[in-house]
Design an enzyme around this catalytic site. Structure first.
Site, mmCIF file in Angstrom:
data_model
loop_
_atom_site.group_PDB
_atom_site.id
_atom_site.type_symbol
_atom_site.label_atom_id
_atom_site.label_comp_id
_atom_site.label_asym_id
_atom_site.label_seq_id
_atom_site.Cartn_x
_atom_site.Cartn_y
_atom_site.Cartn_z
ATOM 1 N N HIS A 60 0.832 -1.203 0.000
ATOM 2 C CA HIS A 60 0.000 0.000 0.000
ATOM 3 C C HIS A 60 0.869 1.255 0.000
ATOM 4 O O HIS A 60 1.948 1.267 0.573
ATOM 5 C CB HIS A 60 -0.908 0.011 1.235
ATOM 6 C CG HIS A 60 -1.799 -1.189 1.310
ATOM 7 N ND1 HIS A 60 -2.192 -1.744 2.504
ATOM 8 C CD2 HIS A 60 -2.384 -1.945 0.341
ATOM 9 C CE1 HIS A 60 -2.970 -2.788 2.271
ATOM 10 N NE2 HIS A 60 -3.101 -2.927 0.970
ATOM 11 N N LYS A 70 5.340 6.477 7.189
ATOM 12 C CA LYS A 70 4.880 5.565 8.243
ATOM 13 C C LYS A 70 6.061 5.133 9.112
ATOM 14 O O LYS A 70 7.182 4.995 8.628
ATOM 15 C CB LYS A 70 4.233 4.314 7.640
ATOM 16 C CG LYS A 70 2.955 4.591 6.892
ATOM 17 C CD LYS A 70 2.391 3.327 6.283
ATOM 18 C CE LYS A 70 1.117 3.628 5.500
ATOM 19 N NZ LYS A 70 0.620 2.431 4.814
ATOM 20 N N TYR A 130 1.317 1.194 13.919
ATOM 21 C CA TYR A 130 2.036 2.126 13.058
ATOM 22 C C TYR A 130 1.449 3.517 13.155
ATOM 23 O O TYR A 130 0.263 3.697 13.368
ATOM 24 C CB TYR A 130 2.115 1.631 11.615
ATOM 25 C CG TYR A 130 0.821 1.363 10.902
ATOM 26 C CD1 TYR A 130 0.305 2.274 9.994
ATOM 27 C CD2 TYR A 130 0.136 0.173 11.103
ATOM 28 C CE1 TYR A 130 -0.861 2.019 9.305
ATOM 29 C CE2 TYR A 130 -1.037 -0.090 10.416
ATOM 30 C CZ TYR A 130 -1.531 0.836 9.517
ATOM 31 O OH TYR A 130 -2.698 0.583 8.843
ATOM 32 N N ASP A 166 -6.113 -6.433 -2.344
ATOM 33 C CA ASP A 166 -4.729 -6.723 -2.687
ATOM 34 C C ASP A 166 -4.627 -7.720 -3.835
ATOM 35 O O ASP A 166 -3.728 -7.617 -4.674
ATOM 36 C CB ASP A 166 -3.961 -7.215 -1.455
ATOM 37 C CG ASP A 166 -3.767 -6.110 -0.426
ATOM 38 O OD1 ASP A 166 -3.840 -4.920 -0.793
ATOM 39 O OD2 ASP A 166 -3.550 -6.435 0.756
#
Length: 193
Positions: A60, A70, A130, A166
């Site tokens: 992603h 991130k 995250y 995905d």
């Protein structure tokens, strides 16, 4: 901290303080991060995901602009964490690197804007925490197929479970040809301070 082979991505191994009571560590410190990497990481959102063994999430990324950096760690279990350079024109374009994140080493990975993120759960249950520099915006979220043979990510052997999103994601070539990938120049302009 150690730089990964994808330009701008870092592996962070915190110092752990353990005694008979347990363990204490600082898994992110803004001042130390900025001193080591040469850039600040403004934080806008924190997320937690729980995955069963063999689940693959990603690859992603977010459009640039606005971009989304991130900072990722695994607080329970273990994951094979992958960063992919999707920045067209980058010296490491198309390259990926992987780090085992787990509850023992407590490593973290930093992914700059324009890079893709993927993971595969290695334990029966893996919990990932995250932080992101921007909040989630479905209108700017993209994906590249995690099993794209052109990327050739070395995922762990075994059955891999992917979401419909995905499984239906574009290959790297398709995303490039459709103009969906961020440019290296736009990412560099975004992160200058």
């Amino acid at each position: 901290m150690r730089p990964l082979s994808v330009e701008g991505a870092w592996e962070i191994t915190p110092r752990q303080h353990a005694d008979e009571r347990g363990v204490f560590l600082t898994w992110y410190c803004a001042d130390q991060f900025a001193a080591e990497t040469g850039r600040p990481l403004p934080l806008a959102q924190a997320n937690l995901s729980v995955s069963a063994r063999g689940v693959v999430r990603g690859i992603h990324f977010a459009d640039v602009p606005p971009g989304q950096a991130k900072y990722v760690t695994c607080v329970r279990g273990a994951v094979h964490d992958v960063v992919v350079d999707l920045r067209v024109g980058s010296p490491t374009y198309g390259r990926w690197d992987a780090v085992r994140l787990d509850e023992v080493s407590r490593r973290a990975v930093y992914l700059p804007e324009g890079t893709g993120h993927g993971l595969c759960a290695l334990s029966d249950e893996a919990t990932l925490c995250y932080m992101s520099s921007r909040g989630y915006d479905p209108a700017t979220e993209r994906g590249v197929h995690p099993l794209d043979p052109d990327l050739a990510v070395d995922w762990p052997a075994g059955s891999l479970l992917l979401s419909t999103r995905d499984r239906e994601a574009s290959s790297l070539v398709e995303a490039h040809d459709a103009g969906l990938l961020p440019s290296y120049a736009a990412c560099r302009a975004l992160t200058r301070h």
